[in-house]
Design a protein around this motif. Sequence first.
Motif, PDB file in Angstrom:
ATOM      1  N   THR A  66      42.248  44.089  41.435  1.00  0.00           N
ATOM      2  CA  THR A  66      41.509  42.419  42.359  1.00  0.00           C
ATOM      3  C   THR A  66      42.364  41.043  41.119  1.00  0.00           C
ATOM      4  O   THR A  66      41.807  41.578  39.817  1.00  0.00           O
ATOM      5  CB  THR A  66      39.902  41.729  42.082  1.00  0.00           C
ATOM      6  OG1 THR A  66      39.484  40.762  43.324  1.00  0.00           O
ATOM      7  CG2 THR A  66      39.373  41.845  41.081  1.00  0.00           C
ATOM      8  N   LEU A  67      42.549  39.900  40.883  1.00  0.00           N
ATOM      9  CA  LEU A  67      42.212  39.200  40.501  1.00  0.00           C
ATOM     10  C   LEU A  67      41.432  37.984  40.613  1.00  0.00           C
ATOM     11  O   LEU A  67      40.468  37.623  41.190  1.00  0.00           O
ATOM     12  CB  LEU A  67      43.852  38.537  41.030  1.00  0.00           C
ATOM     13  CG  LEU A  67      44.878  38.651  41.290  1.00  0.00           C
ATOM     14  CD1 LEU A  67      45.950  38.256  42.109  1.00  0.00           C
ATOM     15  CD2 LEU A  67      45.793  39.532  40.270  1.00  0.00           C
ATOM     16  N   ALA A  68      41.233  37.630  39.328  1.00  0.00           N
ATOM     17  CA  ALA A  68      39.845  37.334  38.872  1.00  0.00           C
ATOM     18  C   ALA A  68      40.430  35.807  37.376  1.00  0.00           C
ATOM     19  O   ALA A  68      41.171  35.640  37.410  1.00  0.00           O
ATOM     20  CB  ALA A  68      38.773  38.188  38.461  1.00  0.00           C
ATOM     21  N   GLY A  69      39.834  34.202  37.574  1.00  0.00           N
ATOM     22  CA  GLY A  69      40.271  33.306  37.277  1.00  0.00           C
ATOM     23  C   GLY A  69      39.537  33.796  35.602  1.00  0.00           C
ATOM     24  O   GLY A  69      37.555  33.767  35.987  1.00  0.00           O
ATOM     25  N   LEU A  70      39.671  33.647  34.689  1.00  0.00           N
ATOM     26  CA  LEU A  70      38.952  33.979  33.348  1.00  0.00           C
ATOM     27  C   LEU A  70      38.197  33.076  32.710  1.00  0.00           C
ATOM     28  O   LEU A  70      38.805  31.631  32.319  1.00  0.00           O
ATOM     29  CB  LEU A  70      40.149  34.574  32.332  1.00  0.00           C
ATOM     30  CG  LEU A  70      39.359  34.850  30.814  1.00  0.00           C
ATOM     31  CD1 LEU A  70      38.742  36.273  31.118  1.00  0.00           C
ATOM     32  CD2 LEU A  70      40.287  35.047  30.519  1.00  0.00           C
ATOM     33  N   CYS A  71      37.326  33.659  32.546  1.00  0.00           N
ATOM     34  CA  CYS A  71      35.887  32.672  31.782  1.00  0.00           C
ATOM     35  C   CYS A  71      35.680  33.508  30.218  1.00  0.00           C
ATOM     36  O   CYS A  71      35.731  34.459  30.184  1.00  0.00           O
ATOM     37  CB  CYS A  71      34.501  32.175  32.855  1.00  0.00           C
ATOM     38  SG  CYS A  71      35.035  31.007  33.669  1.00  0.00           S
ATOM     39  N   TRP A 106      35.200  36.728  48.668  1.00  0.00           N
ATOM     40  CA  TRP A 106      35.747  37.350  50.454  1.00  0.00           C
ATOM     41  C   TRP A 106      37.104  38.136  49.875  1.00  0.00           C
ATOM     42  O   TRP A 106      38.237  37.709  49.041  1.00  0.00           O
ATOM     43  CB  TRP A 106      35.861  36.403  51.413  1.00  0.00           C
ATOM     44  CG  TRP A 106      34.554  35.545  52.129  1.00  0.00           C
ATOM     45  CD1 TRP A 106      33.685  35.960  51.942  1.00  0.00           C
ATOM     46  CD2 TRP A 106      34.738  34.835  53.156  1.00  0.00           C
ATOM     47  NE1 TRP A 106      32.541  35.043  52.422  1.00  0.00           N
ATOM     48  CE2 TRP A 106      33.353  34.412  53.323  1.00  0.00           C
ATOM     49  CE3 TRP A 106      35.383  33.985  53.819  1.00  0.00           C
ATOM     50  CZ2 TRP A 106      32.752  32.986  54.045  1.00  0.00           C
ATOM     51  CZ3 TRP A 106      35.422  32.938  54.346  1.00  0.00           C
ATOM     52  CH2 TRP A 106      33.889  32.689  54.557  1.00  0.00           C
ATOM     53  N   TYR A 107      37.070  39.415  50.171  1.00  0.00           N
ATOM     54  CA  TYR A 107      38.250  40.708  49.681  1.00  0.00           C
ATOM     55  C   TYR A 107      39.048  39.809  50.799  1.00  0.00           C
ATOM     56  O   TYR A 107      39.431  39.246  52.165  1.00  0.00           O
ATOM     57  CB  TYR A 107      37.671  42.130  50.759  1.00  0.00           C
ATOM     58  CG  TYR A 107      38.811  43.045  50.839  1.00  0.00           C
ATOM     59  CD1 TYR A 107      38.906  43.550  49.337  1.00  0.00           C
ATOM     60  CD2 TYR A 107      39.297  43.387  52.005  1.00  0.00           C
ATOM     61  CE1 TYR A 107      40.244  44.372  49.349  1.00  0.00           C
ATOM     62  CE2 TYR A 107      40.485  43.900  51.887  1.00  0.00           C
ATOM     63  CZ  TYR A 107      41.124  44.549  51.145  1.00  0.00           C
ATOM     64  OH  TYR A 107      41.656  45.492  50.977  1.00  0.00           O
ATOM     65  N   ASP A 108      40.352  39.164  50.047  1.00  0.00           N
ATOM     66  CA  ASP A 108      41.778  39.125  50.304  1.00  0.00           C
ATOM     67  C   ASP A 108      42.978  39.827  49.915  1.00  0.00           C
ATOM     68  O   ASP A 108      43.773  39.677  49.266  1.00  0.00           O
ATOM     69  CB  ASP A 108      41.402  37.941  50.009  1.00  0.00           C
ATOM     70  CG  ASP A 108      42.659  36.861  50.458  1.00  0.00           C
ATOM     71  OD1 ASP A 108      42.990  37.675  51.726  1.00  0.00           O
ATOM     72  OD2 ASP A 108      43.052  35.781  50.033  1.00  0.00           O
ATOM     73  N   PRO A 109      43.124  40.876  50.713  1.00  0.00           N
ATOM     74  CA  PRO A 109      43.948  41.843  50.165  1.00  0.00           C
ATOM     75  C   PRO A 109      45.766  41.021  49.867  1.00  0.00           C
ATOM     76  O   PRO A 109      45.950  40.529  50.887  1.00  0.00           O
ATOM     77  CB  PRO A 109      44.305  42.237  50.662  1.00  0.00           C
ATOM     78  CG  PRO A 109      43.723  42.435  52.095  1.00  0.00           C
ATOM     79  CD  PRO A 109      42.949  41.343  51.874  1.00  0.00           C
ATOM     80  N   VAL A 110      46.761  41.141  49.169  1.00  0.00           N
ATOM     81  CA  VAL A 110      47.882  40.971  49.618  1.00  0.00           C
ATOM     82  C   VAL A 110      48.952  41.025  50.504  1.00  0.00           C
ATOM     83  O   VAL A 110      49.459  40.675  51.380  1.00  0.00           O
ATOM     84  CB  VAL A 110      48.418  41.045  48.204  1.00  0.00           C
ATOM     85  CG1 VAL A 110      50.525  41.373  48.312  1.00  0.00           C
ATOM     86  CG2 VAL A 110      48.041  40.832  46.924  1.00  0.00           C
ATOM     87  N   VAL A 144      45.891  47.685  54.247  1.00  0.00           N
ATOM     88  CA  VAL A 144      47.039  48.682  53.350  1.00  0.00           C
ATOM     89  C   VAL A 144      45.464  48.515  52.442  1.00  0.00           C
ATOM     90  O   VAL A 144      45.969  48.235  51.976  1.00  0.00           O
ATOM     91  CB  VAL A 144      48.175  47.883  52.806  1.00  0.00           C
ATOM     92  CG1 VAL A 144      48.701  48.703  51.730  1.00  0.00           C
ATOM     93  CG2 VAL A 144      49.500  46.912  53.482  1.00  0.00           C
ATOM     94  N   ILE A 145      45.711  50.093  52.357  1.00  0.00           N
ATOM     95  CA  ILE A 145      44.480  50.560  51.589  1.00  0.00           C
ATOM     96  C   ILE A 145      45.304  50.748  49.874  1.00  0.00           C
ATOM     97  O   ILE A 145      46.009  50.974  49.280  1.00  0.00           O
ATOM     98  CB  ILE A 145      44.291  51.798  52.181  1.00  0.00           C
ATOM     99  CG1 ILE A 145      43.192  51.849  53.175  1.00  0.00           C
ATOM    100  CG2 ILE A 145      43.059  52.589  50.804  1.00  0.00           C
ATOM    101  CD1 ILE A 145      43.523  53.697  53.625  1.00  0.00           C
ATOM    102  N   GLY A 146      44.623  50.454  49.152  1.00  0.00           N
ATOM    103  CA  GLY A 146      45.026  50.015  47.472  1.00  0.00           C
ATOM    104  C   GLY A 146      45.870  48.833  47.486  1.00  0.00           C
ATOM    105  O   GLY A 146      46.073  48.457  46.340  1.00  0.00           O
ATOM    106  N   SER A 147      45.598  47.828  47.918  1.00  0.00           N
ATOM    107  CA  SER A 147      46.751  46.571  47.624  1.00  0.00           C
ATOM    108  C   SER A 147      45.842  45.432  47.215  1.00  0.00           C
ATOM    109  O   SER A 147      44.097  45.725  47.259  1.00  0.00           O
ATOM    110  CB  SER A 147      46.499  45.886  48.938  1.00  0.00           C
ATOM    111  OG  SER A 147      47.273  44.662  48.926  1.00  0.00           O
TER     112      SER A 147
END
Length: 769
Positions: A681-686, A703-707, A711-714
Motif C-alpha cells: 500500500t502507499l502512504a504519506g510519511l510522518c 478506504w481500499y483503493d487498488p491501482v 485484480v488480486i494483489g494490486s
Amino acid sequence: MNKILTAAHWGTYLLSVEEDRITGVEPFAQDPDPSPIGQSFIDGIQHPCRVTKPAIRKSYLEQGPGAATDLRGAEPFVEVEWDTAFDLVSRELDRVRQDYGNQAIFAGSYGWASAGRFHHAQSQIHRFLNCIGGYTKSVNTYSYAAAEVILPHVVGHMDWLLKNHTSWPVLEKHCELMVMFGGIALKNGQINVGGVGKHSAKSGLRACRDAGTKFVNFGPVRDDVDAYLEAVYHQPRPNSDVSIMLALAYTLWQEGLHDKDFLQRYCVGFERFLPYLTGESDGQAKTPEWAAGISGLEAGTIRDLALEMARKRTMVTASWSMQRGDHGEQAYWMTIVLAAMLGQIGLPGGGFGLGYAGVNGVGHQFMDFAWASLDQGTNEVRDFIPVARISDLLLKPGEAFQYNGREYRYPETKVVYWAGGNPFHHHQDINRLLQAWRKPDSIIVHEQTWNALSRHADIVLPASMTAERNDIGCAKRDEYLFALKQAVKPVGEALDDYAIFSGIAEKMGVGDKFTEGRSEMDWLRYLHTINRQRAASFDIAMPDFDAFWEEGEFTLPLGHELIMMADYRADPDKHPLKTPSGRIEIFSETVASFELESCPGHPTWIEPKEWLGSPLAKRFPLHLMSNQPVTRLHSQFDHGKTSQDSKVAGREALTMHPEDARSRGLKAGDVVRVFNDRGATLAGLCVGDNVQKGIVQLPTGAWYDPVEPGVIGSLDKSGNPNVLTRDEGTSELGQGPVAHSVLVEVERFEGEAPRVTVYQPPEILRHLS
C-alpha cells in the motif's frame, strides 16, 4: 436556520441546517471533551461518493447470480428502480433458501453501523432474515474476540466485566499506581457503542493524575497515553508483553510478595501454574533476565516495578489491542493472574482493567439500564463462524474448524448479505478476502457510500444516514436518551434499512411479520414505552413520547461508583463467578482438556509467528501497528473533512521513527510503499519519536483503493493496512484476529504516485446498452 440534534458513536451534536444542507456542527453543550469527528457531518452527508440510487453490477444484471464474479470491484454499475432491486433481492433469497437452505445465506454484517437504537442495521437485517428462516451468523467482535472466548473460562464474560469496571472516581481516590500494557488511548475513548453524551475518559484519567496516581506504560506508541499523565514509558518489543507479566509474577513469588490467602480463597490452579512460572515444568524460570532477552527491557526495570506494585494499591490494565495478536488470549489471562497474585482484585483502586477507554463507557460512571431495542426474532439456523473467519467460510465450504474446544464445519455460502459495517476495513489480508469474495453467487449490500464494500458487491441498495431519518439515541454505559429528528432529506433515493427490508419482505410474503404494521414513528413510540416501563422499575419517572420528542433529551440519574468484583471479594460463595469453578481460574481444567498447543491450560509465553524476534524480520524488519484512527470511527467518514485533513500526500499517514527514516533515505511528506509478501500500500510519511525504533504506525480505516480494481494483489493507493495484515486466528480456542503481529518493509515510491480515486463514484450506467 434550524438547529437539530443528532448523534453518532463518537458524540452528540447540534447541526445547523439551511435549505436542507448542513452548514455547521456544534458539540452537545454538556460534553466536556467533544470529538472533532463530528465536523465531518458537514461534507460527509452530501458528498459525491454517496450512493444515490439502487445499482446492480453490469454482468450480474445481464446474466444473473454467479456471473463474472472475478469482475467484482472492476465493473460498472447500472442504476435501477427500487421495485426492480426489491425483485432481484427477493428472487435470489428465495432461490438460495429453497435450493440450498438458509444456512447458505451469510449475514454477519459486522460493523458499528449508525448510532440510533431503531435504525440499527444489524438488528434490521437479522430481524428480516429471521422472518424468512434464518442465516449463518458470526460470533464475537474484531475488537476483543480472543478475550470473549478465554475470559469465561478464567473470570467471567467480557460484557459483564466491561460494565463492571472500577469507575474513574474510585480510581481517583484510591489508585496509587496504574500499570498499563498497551496504554489507555483517548482517541479510542472518543467512541461509545450507540453514542456518547459526555466524554469522561480524559477527565477521569487526569483526575487520577492530579490526585497522585503514578502511571507506567508498556507499549510502542507514546500517543497511546495522554502526555498530561507524565507516565513512565517502557517500549518493549511488540508482542512480548506476556513475558514481562510473567517476570513480574516471578519476582512477586521469589520475594514472597504474592498474596497467598487471596490465591487460596478466590482462585483455583495456582499450584498448577507455579511449576511453569518457576521453570520446574519446562526448564526455564520466568525471571526478569529471561523476559529481558525477549522484550529488550532491562531486567532491573522489571524487578523494581514488581516490588513497587506490591507496595502500592495497583491497577493493572491491558488494552483491547493486546489480545489482537498471536496467542492474544494469553495476554488477558496473564493480566488477571498478575492482578490475582497482587491480591487486590475487588479492592477500590486495585485489580485489573481490560480496555479502559477502549470505548468511553469503560470506566464511565453510569446506571446499569438496558435501553429497549428492536426484537431480532429467532434464527433457526445453527451454523456460525467466528467473526474473523469470513475468508475461510467462503474458501473452505465443508471443512472443519476448531472454536472454543469444539469442532464445527463451514457451510457452503451462496449469498453474502451485508448491512452496516465494512469487511474491507475490518478484515485482515484483503487480497485473500478478494479471492474469497469471488466465491458466492450474490453479494448484496446496503451502503451509504461508494466504498470498497459497495464497489465489490452485485446489488447495492442506497441507505440513509442518521441525520436523514428519525430515531432514538441511547447507548450502553451512558446516561443520556436523545430524540434524533431528521435534519435533512436523504440524498438521492436513499432509504433507511427498515424501509428497504420492508419492501423486500413484502415481495417475499412476510411484510406483516417484519413490520408488525408499524411505521418508523410507531416503532419509536413502542420502544419508548418499553423504556418508560423499565425506568419505572427503578422508580424513575420518564416523560411520555410526545413530551420527550419535544424536549429532545432525557438524563438518567448518575449510577453508583463501581469497584469491579467487590461483591465477589466480600463473599465468593454468595457471589460466585460464572466460571466452571466459580473462582478465578489461574489453571483451567476445561481449557486444558481441549489439548490445544495454541492455548494450554494456564497462561503461557508462546512466541508469535511474525514479530521482530522471528527470522522473517531479516526481510521485513519493521513491526506494523495498525491501530485505531484519531479522525474517524474505523472507516466511517473517511471521506469527511476531519479524516481528509489528516492525510499526507493525499493518503493515510504512516509514522516512522527518525532513525528508521534516515537509514532508508526517507523524509516527512514522502509517498512510501509499505509492503510484505501479502500485499503493498502507499502512504504519506510522518517522522517522529512517538513511535519506537523498529515500529511503523499506520491506522486502520483508509478506504481500499487498488491501482487495478478487481485484480488480486494490486497496489493499494490509499494506505489501507489490511492489505498487509495476516488472516489467521489468535489460537484454535478464540480464533480472533492477529492484526498486531505483522512485519513489513518501507521504501520511497519512485515516480509519480497514482491518484487516490476511491472518494469518487465508480462508473455508473443509467441503463444497459
